[in-house]
Design an enzyme around this catalytic site. Structure first.
Site, mmCIF file in Angstrom:
data_model
loop_
_atom_site.group_PDB
_atom_site.id
_atom_site.type_symbol
_atom_site.label_atom_id
_atom_site.label_comp_id
_atom_site.label_asym_id
_atom_site.label_seq_id
_atom_site.Cartn_x
_atom_site.Cartn_y
_atom_site.Cartn_z
ATOM 1 C CG ASP A 73 18.214 -19.377 -21.390
ATOM 2 O OD1 ASP A 73 17.157 -19.323 -20.742
ATOM 3 O OD2 ASP A 73 18.863 -18.355 -21.709
ATOM 4 C CG ASP A 82 14.056 -14.793 -19.840
ATOM 5 O OD1 ASP A 82 13.646 -14.158 -20.826
ATOM 6 O OD2 ASP A 82 14.967 -15.615 -19.885
HETATM 7 C C1 DX5 Z 1 19.072 -16.086 -17.453
HETATM 8 C C2 DX5 Z 1 18.195 -15.662 -18.581
HETATM 9 C C3 DX5 Z 1 19.058 -15.401 -19.797
HETATM 10 C C4 DX5 Z 1 18.262 -14.945 -20.977
HETATM 11 C C5 DX5 Z 1 19.151 -14.800 -22.184
HETATM 12 O O1 DX5 Z 1 18.369 -16.046 -16.295
HETATM 13 O O2 DX5 Z 1 17.252 -16.697 -18.843
HETATM 14 O O3 DX5 Z 1 19.745 -16.562 -20.113
HETATM 15 O O4 DX5 Z 1 17.289 -15.862 -21.195
HETATM 16 O O5 DX5 Z 1 20.209 -13.997 -21.822
HETATM 17 P P1 DX5 Z 1 21.450 -13.724 -22.790
HETATM 18 O O6 DX5 Z 1 21.185 -14.352 -24.124
HETATM 19 O O7 DX5 Z 1 21.503 -12.230 -22.859
HETATM 20 O O8 DX5 Z 1 22.623 -14.331 -22.102
#
Ligand code: DX5
Length: 230
Positions: free
Chosen positions: A179, A39
């Site tokens: 995501d 990310d």
């Molecule tokens: C948002 C991030 C999150 C990450 C996963 O900017 O990209 O979505 O990937 O986060 P969780 O699975 O903890 O929501």
């Protein structure tokens, strides 16, 4: 190279122990995830700052898993080559950050990587309908990007279903990823809407409870599979 099995589970390293990123990606590989998502955040497109290409490159040879770079950055074009050189086989840019998205997607292919495009919750699918021929992966964000541990936006299910229908209608080979807030309670909703790739962060790491990472990966696979009758 697109992974053919369903569901494809992608681990976000955003909640990982940043003091041991190498060990964490090795643990994720051992736990059975299909790909790693980095990310990438620049503190401007989203109010957070994370990894550069050198951090990703430092872990590249520790695992066989594919790496995807999710570029949550205001200006993705100047560094596209750096993410590919760091070992990312899939580069995901945000439609909202790409003035010339058609050109950017073409450039990613020129660099030898697969091209993905992400849509924030408020961005309509129409933002990508004229470039789908250049898209290998469409990422429908199910949170507002910037942080892990947020709640899944069930209001995104119609957009996921609309994307599924568009991809199928055109007979395109595009991975449909979600995501944000993906866990055993929410993955079924996204799977029923037509997602094929599921990115999870918090749900995989120790904060999610006593189970081990492999158990969590298996539980996500089961929850997705049970939600969509064969
Ligand atoms: C948002 C991030 C999150 C990450 C996963 O900017 O990209 O979505 O990937 O986060 P969780 O699975 O903890 O929501």
């Amino acid at each position: 190279m697109a992974i053919r099995r369903w569901p494809v589970l992608v681990a976000s390293v955003l909640p990982a122990d940043f003091a041991d990123l190498g060990g964490q990606v090795q643990q994720l590989e051992k736990a059975g995830v299909d790909r790693i998502q980095w990310d990438v955040m620049d503190g401007r497109f989203v109010p957070n700052l994370t990894f550069g290409p050198d951090v990703i490159a430092a872990t590249r040879d520790l695992v066989e898993l594919g790496f995807e770079a999710h570029l949550m950055v205001e200006a993705p074009d100047p560094m596209l080559d750096r993410w590919v050189a760091a070992g990312c086989e899939l580069i995901i840019v945000h439609a909202e950050a790409s003035t010339h998205l058609h050109r950017t997607l073409g450039r990613i292919h020129e660099l030898g990587a697969r091209a993905g495009v992400a849509l924030n919750p408020a961005t309509p699918l129409s933002a990508v309908e004229h470039v789908l021929d250049l898209v290998d992966l469409l990422l429908v964000m199910t949170v507002n990007p910037g942080f892990g541990g947020q709640s899944y936006l069930a209001s995104m299910a119609p957009k996921i279903a609309e994307a599924r229908a568009l991809i199928d209608r055109r007979g395109l080979d595009i991975e449909l990823e979600v995501d944000g807030g993906i866990g055993v309670e929410t993955i079924g909703d996204a799977a029923r809407a037509g997602a094929t790739v599921f990115c999870a962060g918090s749900a995989l790491f120790p904060g999610a409870g006593p189970a081990g990472m492999a158990e969590r990966v298996a539980a996500l696979r089961t929850a997705a599979t049970e939600a969509v009758p064969a």
